[in-house]
Design an enzyme around this catalytic site. Structure first.
Site, short mmCIF file in Angstrom:
data_model
loop_
_atom_site.label_atom_id
_atom_site.label_comp_id
_atom_site.label_asym_id
_atom_site.label_seq_id
_atom_site.Cartn_x
_atom_site.Cartn_y
_atom_site.Cartn_z
N GLU A 84 0.84 -1.20 0.00
CA GLU A 84 0.00 0.00 0.00
C GLU A 84 0.88 1.25 0.00
O GLU A 84 1.88 1.31 0.71
CB GLU A 84 -0.90 0.01 1.24
CG GLU A 84 -1.79 1.26 1.27
CD GLU A 84 -2.88 1.15 2.31
OE1 GLU A 84 -3.76 0.28 2.16
OE2 GLU A 84 -2.86 1.92 3.27
N THR A 144 -4.05 4.89 -1.34
CA THR A 144 -5.10 5.39 -0.44
C THR A 144 -5.70 6.70 -0.95
O THR A 144 -5.21 7.32 -1.90
CB THR A 144 -4.57 5.58 1.00
OG1 THR A 144 -3.58 6.60 0.96
CG2 THR A 144 -3.99 4.31 1.55
N HIS A 183 -8.26 3.45 -3.80
CA HIS A 183 -9.18 3.61 -2.67
C HIS A 183 -10.13 4.77 -2.97
O HIS A 183 -9.77 5.73 -3.67
CB HIS A 183 -8.42 3.93 -1.38
CG HIS A 183 -7.62 2.77 -0.85
ND1 HIS A 183 -7.34 2.62 0.49
CD2 HIS A 183 -7.06 1.71 -1.48
CE1 HIS A 183 -6.62 1.52 0.66
NE2 HIS A 183 -6.43 0.96 -0.52
N ARG A 200 -15.89 3.92 3.85
CA ARG A 200 -16.66 5.05 4.35
C ARG A 200 -15.75 6.25 4.57
O ARG A 200 -16.07 7.37 4.22
CB ARG A 200 -17.32 4.67 5.68
CG ARG A 200 -18.25 5.74 6.21
CD ARG A 200 -18.57 5.55 7.67
NE ARG A 200 -17.42 5.81 8.53
CZ ARG A 200 -17.45 5.78 9.85
NH1 ARG A 200 -18.57 5.45 10.47
NH2 ARG A 200 -16.37 6.03 10.57
N GLY A 201 -14.57 6.01 5.16
CA GLY A 201 -13.70 7.11 5.57
C GLY A 201 -14.04 7.48 7.00
O GLY A 201 -15.10 7.11 7.53
N TYR A 228 -12.06 -5.49 10.23
CA TYR A 228 -11.35 -5.14 11.47
C TYR A 228 -11.28 -6.33 12.43
O TYR A 228 -12.23 -6.56 13.19
CB TYR A 228 -12.07 -3.95 12.14
CG TYR A 228 -12.16 -2.76 11.21
CD1 TYR A 228 -11.18 -1.77 11.23
CD2 TYR A 228 -13.18 -2.67 10.25
CE1 TYR A 228 -11.23 -0.70 10.34
CE2 TYR A 228 -13.22 -1.60 9.35
CZ TYR A 228 -12.25 -0.63 9.40
OH TYR A 228 -12.28 0.42 8.51
N HIS A 261 -14.08 -2.52 14.58
CA HIS A 261 -13.98 -1.10 14.22
C HIS A 261 -14.24 -0.29 15.50
O HIS A 261 -15.15 -0.61 16.27
CB HIS A 261 -15.01 -0.76 13.13
CG HIS A 261 -14.90 0.65 12.68
ND1 HIS A 261 -15.62 1.68 13.25
CD2 HIS A 261 -14.11 1.23 11.75
CE1 HIS A 261 -15.29 2.83 12.67
NE2 HIS A 261 -14.38 2.57 11.75
N LYS A 264 7.75 3.57 1.56
CA LYS A 264 9.16 3.34 1.91
C LYS A 264 9.68 2.15 1.08
O LYS A 264 9.53 0.98 1.49
CB LYS A 264 9.30 3.02 3.40
CG LYS A 264 8.99 4.21 4.30
CD LYS A 264 9.13 3.82 5.75
CE LYS A 264 8.71 4.94 6.66
NZ LYS A 264 8.25 4.49 7.96
#
Ligand code: FAD
Length: 292
Positions: free
Chosen positions: A17, A48, A77, A107-108, A148, A152, A275
């Site tokens: 990511e 993202t 995303h 959703r954010g 999650y 969450h 990175k």
């Protein structure tokens, strides 16, 4: 290439990511970093999207560049909660125009100033709203969503969180990527529970290599992740030396990934935080395993 097809394979796979720059001046260095990661030829890369505008305008540019220059499948995303239907539709059209077929529907986070506000008039209240819209408008897209293992933070309990997760899958999501976790047993427990709840889509395990001590607090705050004692000891001992912490963090993430592969999780997504050196070291540590 649809990511859902890539996830069907039975041998270990690694994906990364990255995040877009916050400002135009940062664009060039982020582009170079993401290209360096793309040169590692991961299974796919995700880019993202800033929840409240911000970095969101560069998501597609970065994703398109990686795909076109290096042929690496990309996952763009997209968040919905602070957007109007019109803006989201425009973004979806831009994703299609960019030739990207894979979308992570989120959703954010609720912007601070809107916490506690009446949400009844919002165009999108939850990720499931975006998933349903994407499924209807773009049936050819591959749709991912978040899950999650440690619940969450807004959920009352895990049972309720998994019930909501099932709704996302039923609305048309093709795979799920997990929030970071530092204790694999939490993922194995979660997998057992979601399979029992009838969620059968592929799961991509999200692993965050912690490579500096400052990252720890931020990561825990963002994700609410449990820090095993083994991990805490490592930060206590090596956190004072950036080089030692980086080496130890990469080793910890590598160890976590090997255990995941050994226990039948074939798809691991590394939160590589732009990175390239960290991404490259983790991949090198796994080279013979990834060649299986
Ligand atoms: P949802 O699935 O909508 O869930 C949010 C909460 O609402 C949960 O507690 C859920 O149980 C509950 N819920 C869901 N549906 C209902 C319903 N119908 N009624 C009542 N409650 C419900 N953020 C970004 O800004 N940009 C990114 O690019 C980004 N990428 C991410 C990638 C991954 C893999 C993960 C794990 C997170 C990412 N996030 C990103 C963070 C994410 O936006 C936040 O965690 C956000 O708070 C929840 O998003 P969601 O899509 O999981 O929400």
């Amino acid at each position: 290439m649809k990511i859902s097809h890539l996830l069907q394979q039975h041998t270990p796979a690694l994906s990364f990511e990255v995040f877009p720059p916050k400002t135009e001046t940062g664009f060039e260095s982020v582009k170079v970093a993401t290209e360096e990661i793309a040169k590692l030829r991961p299974a796919f890369m995700s880019v993202t999207y800033g929840a409240g505008g911000g970095t969101s305008r560069y998501t597609l540019e970065i994703a398109k560049n990686i795909k076109e220059m290096y042929g690496v499948p990309t996952l763009a995303h997209l968040t919905c909660v602070s957007s109007t239907r019109e803006t989201v539709r425009e973004k979806i059209a831009q994703i299609r125009e960019a030739g990207i077929q894979n979308v992570m529907a989120l959703r954010g986070d609720i912007p601070k100033e809107l916490e506690g506000a009446d949400r009844s008039g919002w165009d999108y209240r939850y990720a499931v709203d975006l998933i349903a819209e994407l499924k209807a408008a773009c049936p050819d897209f591959c749709i991912g969503a978040a899950c999650y293992p440690e619940i969450h933070p807004e959920s009352e309990n895990q049972r309720e969180d998994i019930r909501r997760l099932k709704e996302k899958v039923d609305a048309g999501c093709d795979f799920l990527t997990t929030q970071m976790f530092f204790d694999n047993n939490l993922l194995y427990n979660f997998l057992y529970k979601i399979r029992e709840a009838g969620i059968t889509v592929p799961i991509v395990a999200g692993v965050m290599p912690i490579t500096n001590a400052n990252q720890v607090e931020r990561a825990v705050k963002l994700s609410g992740s449990f820090m095993p004692q083994r991990f805490k000891s490592l930060v206590d001992k090596f956190g004072v030396s950036p080089a030692a912490m980086k080496q130890a963090g990469i080793a910890y993430a590598t160890d976590q990934i090997i255990d995941l592969y050994a226990n039948g999780i074939t798809n691991v997504h590394v939160y590589s935080m732009n990175k390239p050196d960290v991404a490259a070291k983790i991949q090198a540590n796994l080279s013979d395993i990834l060649a299986l």
